[in-house]
Write a protein that holds these residues in place. Structure first.
Motif, PDB file in Angstrom:
ATOM      1  N   GLY A  33      -0.171   5.906   2.423  1.00 16.41           N
ATOM      2  CA  GLY A  33      -0.682   7.277   2.274  1.00 16.41           C
ATOM      3  C   GLY A  33      -1.196   7.483   0.896  1.00 16.41           C
ATOM      4  N   VAL A  34      -0.382   7.019  -0.077  1.00 17.59           N
ATOM      5  CA  VAL A  34      -0.821   7.245  -1.238  1.00 17.59           C
ATOM      6  C   VAL A  34      -1.607   6.282  -2.123  1.00 17.59           C
ATOM      7  N   LEU A  35      -1.142   4.805  -1.969  1.00 21.07           N
ATOM      8  CA  LEU A  35      -1.779   3.897  -2.631  1.00 21.07           C
ATOM      9  C   LEU A  35      -3.054   3.060  -1.585  1.00 21.07           C
ATOM     10  N   HIS A  36      -2.933   3.786  -0.524  1.00 20.95           N
ATOM     11  CA  HIS A  36      -3.923   3.068   0.573  1.00 20.95           C
ATOM     12  C   HIS A  36      -4.032   1.538   0.528  1.00 20.95           C
ATOM     13  N   ILE A  37      -2.858   1.184   0.788  1.00 26.02           N
ATOM     14  CA  ILE A  37      -2.552  -0.495   0.814  1.00 26.02           C
ATOM     15  C   ILE A  37      -1.518  -0.515   1.732  1.00 26.02           C
ATOM     16  N   ILE A  38      -1.348  -1.826   2.503  1.00 28.95           N
ATOM     17  CA  ILE A  38      -0.374  -2.203   3.241  1.00 28.95           C
ATOM     18  C   ILE A  38       0.484  -3.175   2.376  1.00 28.95           C
ATOM     19  N   ASN A  39       1.811  -2.661   2.144  1.00 32.93           N
ATOM     20  CA  ASN A  39       2.647  -3.456   1.245  1.00 32.93           C
ATOM     21  C   ASN A  39       3.293  -4.367   2.134  1.00 32.93           C
ATOM     22  N   PHE A  40       2.950  -5.594   1.774  1.00 39.85           N
ATOM     23  CA  PHE A  40       3.455  -6.752   2.261  1.00 39.85           C
ATOM     24  C   PHE A  40       4.805  -7.198   1.940  1.00 39.85           C
ATOM     25  N   ALA A  41       5.448  -6.584   0.887  1.00 35.60           N
ATOM     26  CA  ALA A  41       6.706  -6.807   0.462  1.00 35.60           C
ATOM     27  C   ALA A  41       7.661  -6.229   1.070  1.00 35.60           C
ATOM     28  N   HIS A  42       7.107  -5.008   1.985  1.00 38.15           N
ATOM     29  CA  HIS A  42       8.248  -4.155   2.458  1.00 38.15           C
ATOM     30  C   HIS A  42       9.335  -4.951   3.321  1.00 38.15           C
ATOM     31  N   GLY A  43       9.239  -5.902   4.107  1.00 36.19           N
ATOM     32  CA  GLY A  43      10.255  -6.568   4.816  1.00 36.19           C
ATOM     33  C   GLY A  43      11.145  -7.410   3.780  1.00 36.19           C
ATOM     34  N   ALA A  44      10.405  -8.039   2.740  1.00 39.17           N
ATOM     35  CA  ALA A  44      11.423  -8.827   1.666  1.00 39.17           C
ATOM     36  C   ALA A  44      12.134  -7.869   1.016  1.00 39.17           C
ATOM     37  N   ILE A  45      11.730  -6.547   0.714  1.00 39.72           N
ATOM     38  CA  ILE A  45      12.544  -5.580   0.070  1.00 39.72           C
ATOM     39  C   ILE A  45      13.717  -5.393   1.074  1.00 39.72           C
ATOM     40  N   LEU A  46      13.485  -5.008   2.239  1.00 40.62           N
ATOM     41  CA  LEU A  46      14.560  -4.556   3.356  1.00 40.62           C
ATOM     42  C   LEU A  46      15.591  -5.701   3.116  1.00 40.62           C
ATOM     43  N   SER A  47      15.098  -6.752   3.352  1.00 40.81           N
ATOM     44  CA  SER A  47      16.193  -8.179   3.222  1.00 40.81           C
ATOM     45  C   SER A  47      16.961  -8.104   1.894  1.00 40.81           C
ATOM     46  N   ALA A  48      16.307  -7.692   0.648  1.00 45.70           N
ATOM     47  CA  ALA A  48      16.891  -7.847  -0.479  1.00 45.70           C
ATOM     48  C   ALA A  48      18.118  -6.500  -0.621  1.00 45.70           C
ATOM     49  N   ALA A  49      17.651  -5.490   0.109  1.00 51.99           N
ATOM     50  CA  ALA A  49      18.358  -4.434   0.266  1.00 51.99           C
ATOM     51  C   ALA A  49      19.711  -4.597   1.071  1.00 51.99           C
ATOM     52  N   MET A  50      19.482  -5.388   2.217  1.00 51.88           N
ATOM     53  CA  MET A  50      20.841  -5.684   2.965  1.00 51.88           C
ATOM     54  C   MET A  50      21.509  -6.716   2.349  1.00 51.88           C
ATOM     55  N   PHE A  51      20.883  -7.710   1.608  1.00 54.82           N
ATOM     56  CA  PHE A  51      22.079  -8.337   0.721  1.00 54.82           C
ATOM     57  C   PHE A  51      22.784  -7.634  -0.198  1.00 54.82           C
ATOM     58  N   ALA A  52      22.002  -6.777  -1.005  1.00 53.64           N
ATOM     59  CA  ALA A  52      22.445  -5.963  -1.994  1.00 53.64           C
ATOM     60  C   ALA A  52      23.812  -5.034  -1.364  1.00 53.64           C
ATOM     61  N   ALA A  53      23.618  -4.517   0.060  1.00 53.73           N
ATOM     62  CA  ALA A  53      24.599  -3.861   0.681  1.00 53.73           C
ATOM     63  C   ALA A  53      25.796  -4.687   1.203  1.00 53.73           C
ATOM     64  N   TYR A  54      25.364  -5.916   1.324  1.00 56.41           N
ATOM     65  CA  TYR A  54      26.373  -7.245   1.831  1.00 56.41           C
ATOM     66  C   TYR A  54      27.316  -7.337   0.467  1.00 56.41           C
ATOM     67  N   LEU A  55      26.692  -7.648  -0.515  1.00 58.75           N
ATOM     68  CA  LEU A  55      27.436  -7.776  -1.679  1.00 58.75           C
ATOM     69  C   LEU A  55      28.412  -6.613  -2.111  1.00 58.75           C
ATOM     70  N   ALA A  56      27.876  -5.629  -1.798  1.00 58.07           N
ATOM     71  CA  ALA A  56      28.783  -4.193  -2.014  1.00 58.07           C
ATOM     72  C   ALA A  56      29.873  -3.904  -1.392  1.00 58.07           C
ATOM     73  N   ILE A 170       2.288  13.907  -5.673  1.00 63.53           N
ATOM     74  CA  ILE A 170       1.899  12.812  -4.515  1.00 63.53           C
ATOM     75  C   ILE A 170       1.084  13.176  -3.658  1.00 63.53           C
ATOM     76  N   ARG A 171       1.191  14.291  -3.172  1.00 64.49           N
ATOM     77  CA  ARG A 171      -0.024  14.959  -2.130  1.00 64.49           C
ATOM     78  C   ARG A 171      -1.274  14.807  -2.748  1.00 64.49           C
ATOM     79  N   ALA A 172      -1.338  15.444  -3.862  1.00 66.25           N
ATOM     80  CA  ALA A 172      -2.660  15.508  -4.523  1.00 66.25           C
ATOM     81  C   ALA A 172      -3.344  14.091  -4.701  1.00 66.25           C
ATOM     82  N   VAL A 173      -2.645  13.096  -5.236  1.00 68.14           N
ATOM     83  CA  VAL A 173      -3.096  11.591  -5.308  1.00 68.14           C
ATOM     84  C   VAL A 173      -3.539  11.117  -4.080  1.00 68.14           C
ATOM     85  N   ALA A 174      -2.613  11.291  -3.141  1.00 72.77           N
ATOM     86  CA  ALA A 174      -2.968  10.860  -1.613  1.00 72.77           C
ATOM     87  C   ALA A 174      -4.240  11.487  -1.271  1.00 72.77           C
TER      88      ALA A 174
END
Length: 289
Positions: A33-56, A170-174
């Motif tokens: 909505g703001v950058l007007h692009i699809i973030n293809f790294a979204h899934g990889a960041i979720l995987s990294a976040a799950m590993f961070a939670a796992y390490l915690a 954020i809404r203005a930039v979008a």
């Protein structure tokens, strides 16, 4: 248990799952909505976040306790990625941003594979198999907690976007990037804040998923495929659409699993997805460009 009870239980469980889907989709649609692009790294960041939670968890910190610190950490990581990597490397070209996020996805996944290998990991929490007795069905406690937290995050995000100066920016930039820049808004900063919020949503979702799901370097890809479907169903860039679409998809998946078997649970999602594209290409809450 009557057939009506089974149906009600399936709908209820679908809503529980759909809330987490919605949280993941909100991060994806917010960036779009703001950058007007699809973030293809979204899934990889979720995987990294799950590993961070796992390490915690391995360090003795419960996933629910780690939720807020990890959300702040991943907000900072998302902000830094956009401000220091994606923004400068794209040179203002949206096509470059798509390629950069795709490259980031590959780098993050391969780093996770290098560090953690391809082994599947799980955590054993005391409440992992706890249930709530609703009379007509039993509801898994971690799913109920995930539903409540997801709803709370959605409310907080709405307050941020509707009531704060940052949210208004954020809404203005979008709406109009050039106009916002002329009005004195730091567009690069808002881009980074938005990317950071998307990453923070993923960190929260990761902590909600960990008690009942496995961790794997590519685990985020399956969720992002569903999240992208939700974003299209709800309307690209629409946060209310992402929330409503997530709940709807969760129910459809649960009912499809009930009718066709667990392995075909996602069949109904993609049938609905195709029908919506045919009948209303802008999505349920989307508007024509």
């Amino acid at each position: 248990m009557t057939s009506l009870d089974i149906l009600a239980a399936a709908v209820l469980n679908g809503l529980m799952s759909g809330a987490v889907y919605a949280l993941i989709a909100v991060g994806l649609t917010l960036v779009y909505g703001v950058l007007h692009i699809i973030n293809f790294a979204h899934g990889a960041i979720l995987s990294a976040a799950m590993f961070a939670a796992y390490l915690a968890f391995q360090a003795g910190v419960d996933p629910y306790v780690a939720m807020v610190p990890l959300a702040l950490i991943f907000f900072g990581l998302g902000y830094g990625l956009q401000r220091l990597v994606i923004g400068p490397a794209s040179h203002g070209d949206d096509r470059n941003i798509l390629l950069i996020t795709l490259g980031l996805s590959i780098v993050i996944e391969n780093l996770l594979l290098a560090v953690f290998n391809s082994d599947t990991r799980t955590v054993d929490v005391a409440y992992g198999f706890s249930t709530l007795d609703l009379g007509f069905t039993f509801l898994a406690l971690p799913r109920a907690a995930a539903f409540g937290v997801s709803c709370l995050v959605a409310v907080l995000l709405w307050i941020l976007l509707a009531q704060t100066d940052t949210g208004k920016a954020i809404r203005a930039v979008a709406k109009e990037k050039l106009g916002a820049s002329l009005a004195g808004i730091d567009v690069a900063h808002i881009y980074a804040v938005t990317f950071g919020l998307g990453a923070a949503c993923l960190a929260i979702a990761a902590c909600l998923l960990l008690p009942t799901y496995y961790v794997h370097p590519r685990v985020g890809n399956a969720y992002v495929l569903v999240a992208f479907t939700i974003v299209v169903l709800g309307g690209m860039g629409s946060i209310p659409g992402a929330i409503a679409g997530g709940l709807f998809v969760g129910v459809v998946e649960s009912l499809s699993g009930l009718m066709f078997g667990e392995s075909l649970g996602q069949l109904g999602i993609f049938v609905i997805f195709i029908l919506v594209l045919l009948i209303r290409p802008t999505g349920l809450f989307g508007a024509k460009a």
